[in-house]
Design an enzyme around this catalytic site. Structure first.
Site, PDB file in Angstrom:
ATOM      1  N   ILE A 133     -13.391  31.415  80.843  1.00 33.79           N
ATOM      2  CA  ILE A 133     -12.297  30.639  81.445  1.00 33.79           C
ATOM      3  C   ILE A 133     -11.481  29.906  80.390  1.00 33.79           C
ATOM      4  O   ILE A 133     -12.031  29.395  79.419  1.00 33.79           O
ATOM      5  CB  ILE A 133     -12.867  29.639  82.489  1.00 33.79           C
ATOM      6  CG1 ILE A 133     -11.748  28.908  83.232  1.00 33.79           C
ATOM      7  CG2 ILE A 133     -13.846  28.657  81.868  1.00 33.79           C
ATOM      8  CD1 ILE A 133     -12.209  28.226  84.512  1.00 33.79           C
ATOM      9  N   ILE A 134     -10.170  29.910  80.594  1.00 32.90           N
ATOM     10  CA  ILE A 134      -9.294  29.067  79.783  1.00 32.90           C
ATOM     11  C   ILE A 134      -8.943  27.880  80.664  1.00 32.90           C
ATOM     12  O   ILE A 134      -8.349  28.055  81.737  1.00 32.90           O
ATOM     13  CB  ILE A 134      -7.998  29.814  79.373  1.00 32.90           C
ATOM     14  CG1 ILE A 134      -8.307  31.090  78.593  1.00 32.90           C
ATOM     15  CG2 ILE A 134      -7.079  28.882  78.573  1.00 32.90           C
ATOM     16  CD1 ILE A 134      -9.002  30.918  77.270  1.00 32.90           C
ATOM     17  N   ASP A 135      -9.345  26.697  80.230  1.00 32.26           N
ATOM     18  CA  ASP A 135      -9.105  25.476  81.011  1.00 32.26           C
ATOM     19  C   ASP A 135      -8.035  24.678  80.273  1.00 32.26           C
ATOM     20  O   ASP A 135      -6.848  24.954  80.411  1.00 32.26           O
ATOM     21  CB  ASP A 135     -10.443  24.736  81.149  1.00 32.26           C
ATOM     22  CG  ASP A 135     -10.424  23.604  82.163  1.00 32.26           C
ATOM     23  OD1 ASP A 135      -9.459  22.827  82.152  1.00 32.26           O
ATOM     24  OD2 ASP A 135     -11.379  23.465  82.948  1.00 32.26           O
ATOM     25  N   GLY A 137      -7.522  25.011  77.183  1.00 35.25           N
ATOM     26  CA  GLY A 137      -7.067  25.929  76.134  1.00 35.25           C
ATOM     27  C   GLY A 137      -7.484  25.481  74.742  1.00 35.25           C
ATOM     28  O   GLY A 137      -7.325  26.209  73.766  1.00 35.25           O
ATOM     29  N   THR A 139     -10.474  24.955  73.335  1.00 36.35           N
ATOM     30  CA  THR A 139     -11.552  25.711  72.686  1.00 36.35           C
ATOM     31  C   THR A 139     -11.001  27.000  72.091  1.00 36.35           C
ATOM     32  O   THR A 139     -11.268  27.332  70.934  1.00 36.35           O
ATOM     33  CB  THR A 139     -12.656  26.054  73.722  1.00 36.35           C
ATOM     34  OG1 THR A 139     -13.065  24.852  74.356  1.00 36.35           O
ATOM     35  CG2 THR A 139     -13.841  26.719  73.077  1.00 36.35           C
ATOM     36  N   LYS A 163      -7.193  28.368  84.355  1.00 37.34           N
ATOM     37  CA  LYS A 163      -7.113  27.273  85.326  1.00 37.34           C
ATOM     38  C   LYS A 163      -5.722  26.657  85.322  1.00 37.34           C
ATOM     39  O   LYS A 163      -5.159  26.414  84.257  1.00 37.34           O
ATOM     40  CB  LYS A 163      -8.163  26.212  84.991  1.00 37.34           C
ATOM     41  CG  LYS A 163      -8.399  25.237  86.115  1.00 37.34           C
ATOM     42  CD  LYS A 163      -9.414  24.176  85.761  1.00 37.34           C
ATOM     43  CE  LYS A 163     -10.834  24.675  85.858  1.00 37.34           C
ATOM     44  NZ  LYS A 163     -11.822  23.586  85.759  1.00 37.34           N
ATOM     45  N   PHE A 184     -13.513  22.326  89.359  1.00 41.12           N
ATOM     46  CA  PHE A 184     -14.576  22.796  88.474  1.00 41.12           C
ATOM     47  C   PHE A 184     -15.306  23.920  89.189  1.00 41.12           C
ATOM     48  O   PHE A 184     -15.863  23.725  90.266  1.00 41.12           O
ATOM     49  CB  PHE A 184     -15.529  21.670  88.077  1.00 41.12           C
ATOM     50  CG  PHE A 184     -16.280  22.023  86.836  1.00 41.12           C
ATOM     51  CD1 PHE A 184     -15.697  21.893  85.588  1.00 41.12           C
ATOM     52  CD2 PHE A 184     -17.555  22.557  86.914  1.00 41.12           C
ATOM     53  CE1 PHE A 184     -16.369  22.268  84.437  1.00 41.12           C
ATOM     54  CE2 PHE A 184     -18.246  22.940  85.761  1.00 41.12           C
ATOM     55  CZ  PHE A 184     -17.639  22.782  84.525  1.00 41.12           C
ATOM     56  N   ASP A 191     -20.938  27.811  84.069  1.00 39.93           N
ATOM     57  CA  ASP A 191     -22.003  26.834  84.277  1.00 39.93           C
ATOM     58  C   ASP A 191     -21.486  25.422  84.457  1.00 39.93           C
ATOM     59  O   ASP A 191     -20.344  25.096  84.129  1.00 39.93           O
ATOM     60  CB  ASP A 191     -22.913  26.815  83.041  1.00 39.93           C
ATOM     61  CG  ASP A 191     -22.218  26.155  81.853  1.00 39.93           C
ATOM     62  OD1 ASP A 191     -21.118  26.616  81.470  1.00 39.93           O
ATOM     63  OD2 ASP A 191     -22.756  25.170  81.319  1.00 39.93           O
ATOM     64  N   ARG A 197     -25.538  29.681  86.369  1.00 43.49           N
ATOM     65  CA  ARG A 197     -25.196  30.969  85.758  1.00 43.49           C
ATOM     66  C   ARG A 197     -25.791  32.104  86.578  1.00 43.49           C
ATOM     67  O   ARG A 197     -25.318  33.238  86.529  1.00 43.49           O
ATOM     68  CB  ARG A 197     -25.730  31.033  84.321  1.00 43.49           C
ATOM     69  CG  ARG A 197     -25.085  29.991  83.390  1.00 43.49           C
ATOM     70  CD  ARG A 197     -25.265  30.403  81.936  1.00 43.49           C
ATOM     71  NE  ARG A 197     -25.086  29.312  81.015  1.00 43.49           N
ATOM     72  CZ  ARG A 197     -23.914  28.925  80.514  1.00 43.49           C
ATOM     73  NH1 ARG A 197     -22.816  29.552  80.862  1.00 43.49           N
ATOM     74  NH2 ARG A 197     -23.844  27.923  79.663  1.00 43.49           N
TER      75      ARG A 197
HETATM   76  N1  HPA Z   1     -16.266  25.780  85.170  1.00 43.03           N
HETATM   77  C1  HPA Z   1     -17.194  26.103  84.229  1.00 43.03           C
HETATM   78  N2  HPA Z   1     -16.987  25.984  82.927  1.00 43.03           N
HETATM   79  C2  HPA Z   1     -15.775  25.553  82.539  1.00 43.03           C
HETATM   80  C3  HPA Z   1     -14.771  25.205  83.464  1.00 43.03           C
HETATM   81  C4  HPA Z   1     -15.029  25.320  84.858  1.00 43.03           C
HETATM   82  O1  HPA Z   1     -14.201  25.027  85.751  1.00 43.03           O
HETATM   83  N3  HPA Z   1     -13.700  24.820  82.737  1.00 43.03           N
HETATM   84  C5  HPA Z   1     -14.068  24.921  81.429  1.00 43.03           C
HETATM   85  N4  HPA Z   1     -15.311  25.349  81.292  1.00 43.03           N
HETATM   86 MG    MG Z   2     -19.416  26.681  79.888  1.00 43.85          MG
END
Ligand code: HPA
Ligand code: MG
Length: 216
Positions: A133-135, A137, A139, A163, A184, A191, A197
């Protein structure tokens, strides 16, 4: 609008009782956003697109741990397409561990675990990073910045989810499965403090689940 499936705010209302959820998570998720079957179908199409855009050796690099399930299913489809299409595209696998999240927020400190020696081995190669996932960004931008100095032939990113969050730094991966609301999410290897997971569907965590698995 990017080239992905958008899961809207109203859509995340598949009832838990309509799907099979592990009993140990029954109270910990509030709804199913994306059932497992839809995830798999979408990955099949991503694999088909990716295969059509490479012609040399491809190094597929899994970002652990969250990217593991997407990586495993994607690589299976890539192999089945190269086999069935008689395409000359050897695939190598690599793994990198990147961590920055505690509870449900990014710590801002990105730890990357791959030795300089291993990274130098990527020189001159086509590399595809596979992330869950890119939240924000942050990381991914840190990781790409770091990898730049190793002179790869090309560097692209496939992320199963992106996201829609106001905290986004604007980074958009080359291949995206789904755009998801600003919640989330857990399951399909995503996770919350290493829990969930082992859940196949992508779900919204419940307030009870957040409390139950919170780190001190
Ligand atoms: N869920 C799980 N891991 C994550 C999320 C999420 O929404 N955003 C960034 N890492
Ligand atoms: Mg994670």
């Amino acid at each position: 609008m990017g080239d992905w499936i958008t899961i809207t705010e109203e859509q995340h209302n598949y009832k838990l009782e309509h799907f099979n959820i592990p009993q140990h998570y029954a109270e910990d998720v509030s709804s199913i956003l994306i059932p497992h079957g839809l995830i798999i179908d979408r990955i099949e199409k991503l694999a088909k697109t990716i295969i059509s855009q490479y012609s040399d050796r491809l190094v597929v690099c899994c970002v652990l741990k969250g990217g593991h399930q997407f990586f495993a299913d994607l690589v299976n489809f890539l192999k089945s397409f190269t086999n069935s299409q008689g395409k000359n595209l050897p695939i190598s696998l690599d793994f990198i561990r990147v961590s920055s999240y505690e509870n449900d927020s990014s710590t801002g400190h990105v730890k990357i675990s791959m030795s300089e020696k291993e990274l130098r081995g990527l020189k001159g190669k086509d590399v595809l990073i596979v992330e869950d996932i890119i939240d924000t960004g942050r990381t991914m931008v840190s990781l790409l910045e770091y990898l730049k100095k190793f002179e790869l032939k090309s560097l692209k990113v496939a992320s199963l989810f992106i996201k829609r969050t106001p905290l986004s730094n604007g980074f958009i991966p080359d291949y995206v499965g789904f755009s998801v609301p600003d919640l989330f999410i857990v399951g399909y290897c995503l996770d919350y403090n290493d829990h969930f997971r082992d859940l196949n569907h992508v779900c919204a965590i419940s307030p009870e689940g957040k409390i139950k698995y919170q780190n001190e």
